[in-house]
Each structure stands twice: as C-alpha cells, then as structure tokens.
Scaffold this motif. Structure first.
Motif, PDB file in Angstrom:
ATOM      1  N   LEU A   1       0.916  -1.090   0.005  1.00 54.43           N
ATOM      2  CA  LEU A   1      -0.158   0.140   0.044  1.00 54.43           C
ATOM      3  C   LEU A   1       0.830   1.132   0.048  1.00 54.43           C
ATOM      4  O   LEU A   1       0.457   2.490  -0.210  1.00 54.43           O
ATOM      5  N   GLY A   2       2.163   1.341   0.204  1.00 51.42           N
ATOM      6  CA  GLY A   2       3.023   2.286   0.196  1.00 51.42           C
ATOM      7  C   GLY A   2       2.908   2.987   1.591  1.00 51.42           C
ATOM      8  O   GLY A   2       3.023   4.530   1.377  1.00 51.42           O
ATOM      9  N   LEU A   3       2.838   2.479   2.717  1.00 48.17           N
ATOM     10  CA  LEU A   3       2.616   3.315   3.938  1.00 48.17           C
ATOM     11  C   LEU A   3       3.615   2.779   4.992  1.00 48.17           C
ATOM     12  O   LEU A   3       4.505   1.872   4.445  1.00 48.17           O
ATOM     13  N   SER A   4       3.851   3.634   5.888  1.00 46.56           N
ATOM     14  CA  SER A   4       4.370   3.075   7.100  1.00 46.56           C
ATOM     15  C   SER A   4       3.845   2.070   7.802  1.00 46.56           C
ATOM     16  O   SER A   4       2.597   2.017   7.527  1.00 46.56           O
ATOM     17  N   VAL A   5       4.878   1.135   8.657  1.00 49.04           N
ATOM     18  CA  VAL A   5       4.312   0.088   9.445  1.00 49.04           C
ATOM     19  C   VAL A   5       3.057   0.933  10.109  1.00 49.04           C
ATOM     20  O   VAL A   5       1.885   0.225  10.570  1.00 49.04           O
ATOM     21  N   VAL A   6       3.352   1.866  10.929  1.00 43.86           N
ATOM     22  CA  VAL A   6       2.322   2.544  11.780  1.00 43.86           C
ATOM     23  C   VAL A   6       1.042   2.888  11.193  1.00 43.86           C
ATOM     24  O   VAL A   6       0.218   2.655  11.595  1.00 43.86           O
ATOM     25  N   HIS A   7       1.126   3.573  10.089  1.00 45.74           N
ATOM     26  CA  HIS A   7       0.042   3.651   9.365  1.00 45.74           C
ATOM     27  C   HIS A   7      -1.006   2.622   8.648  1.00 45.74           C
ATOM     28  O   HIS A   7      -1.866   2.498   8.975  1.00 45.74           O
ATOM     29  N   MET A   8      -0.125   1.755   8.467  1.00 46.87           N
ATOM     30  CA  MET A   8      -0.747   0.202   8.075  1.00 46.87           C
ATOM     31  C   MET A   8      -1.489  -0.540   9.259  1.00 46.87           C
ATOM     32  O   MET A   8      -2.510  -0.917   8.826  1.00 46.87           O
ATOM     33  N   ASN A   9      -1.069  -0.349  10.345  1.00 47.17           N
ATOM     34  CA  ASN A   9      -1.700  -0.871  11.507  1.00 47.17           C
ATOM     35  C   ASN A   9      -3.055   0.024  11.702  1.00 47.17           C
ATOM     36  O   ASN A   9      -4.007  -0.642  11.982  1.00 47.17           O
ATOM     37  N   ARG A  10      -3.056   1.451  11.669  1.00 52.16           N
ATOM     38  CA  ARG A  10      -4.165   1.920  11.738  1.00 52.16           C
ATOM     39  C   ARG A  10      -5.196   1.514  10.773  1.00 52.16           C
ATOM     40  O   ARG A  10      -6.170   1.515  11.103  1.00 52.16           O
ATOM     41  N   VAL A  11      -4.706   1.226   9.356  1.00 51.05           N
ATOM     42  CA  VAL A  11      -5.632   1.150   8.112  1.00 51.05           C
ATOM     43  C   VAL A  11      -6.506  -0.246   8.568  1.00 51.05           C
ATOM     44  O   VAL A  11      -7.496  -0.482   8.344  1.00 51.05           O
ATOM     45  N   ILE A  12      -5.498  -1.319   8.923  1.00 56.20           N
ATOM     46  CA  ILE A  12      -6.137  -2.496   9.174  1.00 56.20           C
ATOM     47  C   ILE A  12      -7.029  -2.517  10.391  1.00 56.20           C
ATOM     48  O   ILE A  12      -8.073  -3.101  10.291  1.00 56.20           O
ATOM     49  N   SER A  13      -6.984  -1.554  11.542  1.00 54.43           N
ATOM     50  CA  SER A  13      -7.784  -1.547  12.637  1.00 54.43           C
ATOM     51  C   SER A  13      -8.950  -1.080  12.148  1.00 54.43           C
ATOM     52  O   SER A  13     -10.069  -1.466  12.640  1.00 54.43           O
ATOM     53  N   ALA A  14      -8.906   0.033  11.169  1.00 56.77           N
ATOM     54  CA  ALA A  14     -10.366   0.818  10.538  1.00 56.77           C
ATOM     55  C   ALA A  14     -11.065  -0.405  10.028  1.00 56.77           C
ATOM     56  O   ALA A  14     -12.262  -0.171   9.864  1.00 56.77           O
ATOM     57  N   LEU A  15     -10.260  -1.089   9.064  1.00 59.72           N
ATOM     58  CA  LEU A  15     -11.162  -2.014   8.299  1.00 59.72           C
ATOM     59  C   LEU A  15     -11.856  -3.194   9.158  1.00 59.72           C
ATOM     60  O   LEU A  15     -13.021  -3.695   8.910  1.00 59.72           O
ATOM     61  N   ARG A  16     -10.905  -3.473  10.185  1.00 61.65           N
ATOM     62  CA  ARG A  16     -11.643  -4.591  11.111  1.00 61.65           C
ATOM     63  C   ARG A  16     -12.902  -3.891  11.962  1.00 61.65           C
ATOM     64  O   ARG A  16     -13.634  -4.467  12.095  1.00 61.65           O
ATOM     65  N   ASN A  17     -12.577  -2.783  12.251  1.00 62.57           N
ATOM     66  CA  ASN A  17     -13.552  -2.029  12.854  1.00 62.57           C
ATOM     67  C   ASN A  17     -14.909  -1.864  12.331  1.00 62.57           C
ATOM     68  O   ASN A  17     -16.167  -1.509  13.021  1.00 62.57           O
ATOM     69  N   SER A  18     -14.804  -1.978  11.024  1.00 61.22           N
ATOM     70  CA  SER A  18     -16.002  -1.757   9.985  1.00 61.22           C
ATOM     71  C   SER A  18     -16.995  -2.912  10.105  1.00 61.22           C
ATOM     72  O   SER A  18     -17.848  -2.888   9.432  1.00 61.22           O
ATOM     73  N   GLY A  19     -16.479  -3.961  10.593  1.00 56.70           N
ATOM     74  CA  GLY A  19     -17.067  -5.452  10.801  1.00 56.70           C
ATOM     75  C   GLY A  19     -17.214  -6.248   9.479  1.00 56.70           C
ATOM     76  O   GLY A  19     -17.946  -6.989   9.348  1.00 56.70           O
ATOM     77  N   VAL A  20     -16.045  -5.735   8.469  1.00 59.24           N
ATOM     78  CA  VAL A  20     -16.328  -6.472   7.094  1.00 59.24           C
ATOM     79  C   VAL A  20     -15.263  -7.721   7.082  1.00 59.24           C
ATOM     80  O   VAL A  20     -15.493  -8.540   6.245  1.00 59.24           O
ATOM     81  N   ILE A  21     -14.184  -7.708   7.974  1.00 58.31           N
ATOM     82  CA  ILE A  21     -13.224  -8.531   7.776  1.00 58.31           C
ATOM     83  C   ILE A  21     -12.872  -9.007   8.986  1.00 58.31           C
ATOM     84  O   ILE A  21     -12.655  -8.075  10.034  1.00 58.31           O
TER      85      ILE A  21
END
Length: 239
Positions: free
Chosen positions: A186-206
């Motif tokens: 995704l072309g991100l830092s690991v810290v930013h990647m962690n936030r993106v994963i958390s946001a997608l998890r929190n949306s309840g889709v994965i």
C-alpha cells in the motif's frame, strides 16, 4: 501439479486435453524458495518463465534509499514473469513472501507453443494482459482510493483470484504476510498500516488472525472497495 494453471486459464475459455498436454510438456525443473528469497532477480535474463504452484510471491522494485514497493501479488496458477519470454531482461525482482514451490517453463518450448498452438498462445497472452489490468487497478488504488478502500480492494481481489484456483475456505483465505510487507503493497509506514487494518476490522467486514483473512460481509467489503471484477476478465467465452 498444474491444476492451478488449468483453473486459472480455464476460467477465461475452455482448455482442450491437447492444450493441457502441451502445457505439461512445457514445464520442468520444480524448485523451492524460502520466504524472503528472490525467485527472479532484477537485472537477470531468465531462459525460462516461472509458475507458482504453492505459496505467495510478489513483484517489487527497490529505490536507491532502500525503499521497497510491491507492484503485484502472485498466487498459485500465476506466472510471475511470463513476459520475460519477450522482454528478456528483468527490470524488477520477484520475491517469495511465503515458502513457494514453483516450476519452470523453458522459453524455447514456449516459443514452439506460440508457433503450433494459436488458441493456447492467446490464453497465455491474455494472462499477461490481465497482469496489466491488475497493475492499472493498483495504480488507481494507490493514487485515488482512501487507504481503507485500497486495503478492502486488495482483499476483494485476492479472494476472487484465490477462489478461482480453489485456495479459499468458505469466505476465508490464507494471507502469509506481515504488516510490514502489507505496508510495502500500500506504500505506507508500518504505523499507518496498522491504523488502516484496525479501521477495516472495526467496520465489521473482515477478521484477520493467524495469517487468515475471513470476510464477514462480502457486500459491504465490495462497497468500501468500490470493487468491480471486470478487470480480471472472468467471463468464460471464446478467445
């Protein structure tokens, strides 16, 4: 051994028994690669193209400052470098993201197929065209999608591609990558990647645990991703 390749090509048009035999005769030299090992090196001039039988691989480029960008992910049934047959010199590398089992297609035999089997040649050509379509989607995702939408799109794409080659389990699939490796997609830092994963998890889709992604709401995941699988050319029709 070549079932994943037959499934991959066969989703676009029917493969005859003779064509399957030609593909079988094309392949030789099974090899194994550990996670983190180059399957094909940048700058090399391979005399063969490599087909993934098991595992997950990625094409990548490295900048002068050491920054790495993955430009595609390759799953079982994918050639990682079919275009090397004509391009000759690799301008990027291909790395194993998990233990990979591959088999080699000799370019001299591939040339013979292009001269003897026009329909099979068109299917192999289509395979490289779909590579290009996937790259276009990745460019759009990188430049214009939100990072949550980008990750959702990646998961949609991987699920569909893995389902074709029978590497899904219900709505789950194996994704043997670290967050750092996903950040290089995704072309991100690991810290930013962690936030993106958390946001997608929190949306309840994965849900994502132990290298397994489970899709909890396929329709909503597609909506977040604005996913349209047309670019994967999955309609079975004469080619």
């Amino acid at each position: 051994m070549l079932e994943s390749l037959f499934l991959n090509l066969g989703q676009h048009d029917s493969l005859s028994d003779d064509e399957k035999t030609l593909l079988g005769d094309l392949m030789a030299g099974e090899r194994h690669f550990a996670a983190g090992q180059d399957i094909v090196a940048s700058g090399s001039r391979p005399a063969y193209s490599t087909l993934v039988l098991d595992g997950l691989a990625a094409r990548y480029k490295v900048l002068a400052d050491g920054g790495r960008q993955f430009t595609s992910l390759q799953v079982p049934g994918d050639f990682v470098d079919l275009y090397a047959f004509l391009l000759k010199t690799m301008d990027h590398g291909v790395i194993a993201l998990s233990p990979c089992r591959v088999i080699l297609a000799d370019h001299s035999k591939l040339r013979s197929i292009t001269e003897r089997a026009p329909h099979l040649t068109r299917l192999l050509w289509l395979d490289t065209l779909i590579d290009g379509a996937i790259h276009r989607e990745w460019i759009v995702a990188m430049g214009r999608r939100s990072k949550v939408s980008h990750l959702a799109h990646l998961f949609c794409e991987l699920f569909v591609r893995l389902e074709v080659v029978k590497r899904t389990n219900g709505m789950s699939f194996h994704l043997p990558v670290s967050q750092a490796e996903l950040a290089d997609v995704l072309g991100l830092s690991v810290v930013h990647m962690n936030r993106v994963i958390s946001a997608l998890r929190n949306s309840g889709v994965i849900a994502w645990a132990n290298h397994t992604v489970t899709i909890l709401d396929w329709q909503k995941l597609q909506q977040i991703a604005e996913f349209d699988p047309t670019y994967l050319s999955m309609t079975r029709e004469p080619r």
